[in-house]
Design a protein around this motif. Sequence first.
Motif, mmCIF file in Angstrom:
data_model
loop_
_atom_site.group_PDB
_atom_site.id
_atom_site.type_symbol
_atom_site.label_atom_id
_atom_site.label_comp_id
_atom_site.label_asym_id
_atom_site.label_seq_id
_atom_site.Cartn_x
_atom_site.Cartn_y
_atom_site.Cartn_z
ATOM 1 N N ASN A 105 1.070 -1.414 0.135
ATOM 2 C CA ASN A 105 -0.147 -0.026 0.027
ATOM 3 C C ASN A 105 0.998 1.336 -0.038
ATOM 4 O O ASN A 105 1.467 1.655 0.982
ATOM 5 N N PRO A 106 1.255 2.036 -1.184
ATOM 6 C CA PRO A 106 0.224 1.668 -2.403
ATOM 7 C C PRO A 106 0.981 0.587 -3.043
ATOM 8 O O PRO A 106 2.059 0.271 -3.058
ATOM 9 N N GLY A 147 -4.237 2.771 -3.383
ATOM 10 C CA GLY A 147 -4.223 2.313 -1.805
ATOM 11 C C GLY A 147 -4.417 3.600 -1.176
ATOM 12 O O GLY A 147 -4.000 4.617 -1.633
ATOM 13 N N SER A 148 -4.360 3.335 0.241
ATOM 14 C CA SER A 148 -4.838 4.712 1.086
ATOM 15 C C SER A 148 -3.481 5.556 1.217
ATOM 16 O O SER A 148 -3.412 6.804 1.345
ATOM 17 N N ASN A 149 -2.278 4.864 1.114
ATOM 18 C CA ASN A 149 -1.175 5.635 1.235
ATOM 19 C C ASN A 149 -0.804 6.445 -0.077
ATOM 20 O O ASN A 149 0.334 7.150 -0.278
ATOM 21 N N THR A 164 -4.924 7.315 -5.152
ATOM 22 C CA THR A 164 -5.806 6.844 -4.116
ATOM 23 C C THR A 164 -6.033 5.391 -4.896
ATOM 24 O O THR A 164 -6.508 4.361 -3.996
ATOM 25 N N PRO A 175 -3.456 -2.405 -7.990
ATOM 26 C CA PRO A 175 -4.849 -2.626 -7.478
ATOM 27 C C PRO A 175 -5.338 -4.186 -7.689
ATOM 28 O O PRO A 175 -6.137 -4.648 -7.131
ATOM 29 N N ASP A 180 2.433 -1.078 4.791
ATOM 30 C CA ASP A 180 2.605 0.142 4.198
ATOM 31 C C ASP A 180 3.892 0.232 3.601
ATOM 32 O O ASP A 180 5.085 -0.204 3.994
ATOM 33 N N TYR A 198 -2.694 -5.453 4.208
ATOM 34 C CA TYR A 198 -1.871 -4.395 3.628
ATOM 35 C C TYR A 198 -0.624 -4.022 4.419
ATOM 36 O O TYR A 198 -0.748 -3.828 5.658
ATOM 37 N N SER A 221 -5.121 -6.799 -4.870
ATOM 38 C CA SER A 221 -6.163 -6.714 -4.118
ATOM 39 C C SER A 221 -7.517 -7.551 -4.750
ATOM 40 O O SER A 221 -8.230 -8.336 -4.176
#
Length: 381
Positions: free
Chosen positions: A124-125, A356-358, A353, A128, A145, A143, A131
């Motif tokens: 993350n990131p 991932g959230s990061n 985004t 995609p 980081d 996930y 996932s």
Amino acid sequence: MKQTAKRLDIVEEYYFSSKLREVRQLASEGKPIINMGIGSPDLRPSQAVIDAVTLAMQEENAHQYQSYQGLPELRNGMADFYATNYGVTLNPNTEILPLMGSKEGIMHISLAFLNEGDQVLIPNPGYPTYSSVTNLVGAIPVYYDLKEMNNWEPDFDALEKLDLSKVKIMWLGYPHMPTGARGSLKLFEKLVAFAKRHNILLINDNPYSFVLNDNPMSLLQVEGAKGVALELNSLSKTFNMAGWRVGMVLGNAACIDAVLKVKSNMDSGMFFGIQKGAIEALKSDKSWFKSMNAVYKKRRVLTEQLAEKLGCEVYKEGVGLFVWAKLPSGITSSEDFIDKILYEKSIFITPGTIFGSNGEGYIRFALCVKEEKVQEAIDRF
């Protein structure tokens, strides 16, 4: 309509599949769209590759079903490519399996090794598809980081604190997508040791190692890596053959055999002509990479200028096919930021985004746009 399978409740349509429909609609309305979002090379394969495919069409068995393992000369070509460019020795009969693009390999590997409830370490990131495929096969994404302060590399102290008892696979990819972080052999050695300690199958996704990178690396260079690892690679970016769908999975012979069991039930072999083109591409010498990177270097300089024109801070250490950039101070939504540029300036950029959230707070530019178009994008500001 019949009710869809429950697995579809936990995955969404791939971002680019849906977003590009929106972009195409704007283009059909007459908007002068410049697409800097998707990493689909606009450069051509070499003429020798195209000639090889054309000639292959006339061969007697060109239009029949092909071997699930690909032509022996294709596997030999892949083995020679790894020996020449990475210094890695592979048995072409047991340690290499050609794929119709490495993306299908992600699904095949997951089907081969994951049971419902197994856990998968996902960056993350990161890409995609790791996932979505994990969810589709009923496994559980966990996930880990990657952050700029650590040069987009894993925090091993944090990894060791996780409950890893149910983790079966760990995905990674260096050079990293989307950030372009290079990775290092030292990092690969730590990852292999980590995988050995915890009995995890390590998979390196490695399609970008020749783009703007003078030091191509493979996870399989690490001593003992074949015992715990597979590597995915692709001709899409290296040889401008994205639409041809040619990839490979390499490494542990027993794991390759397991993937073949899945693959052989899902397709009937790669088209003969494409295999012949791939064989020719794999023979390319360093002059090919040099000429390709001369183009990408010029594009990167201009793309960095565009990012800075937007007030973004570019990650200068990146290699590969993308430019990764931090949003201006005070901007909190990368999706709002790129949509504003899309609708006001007709330029499509990827929001961080989706990785991932990061990835929030960052945007990604693809280097698949001609110099004059990048300059036009700059001029629009």
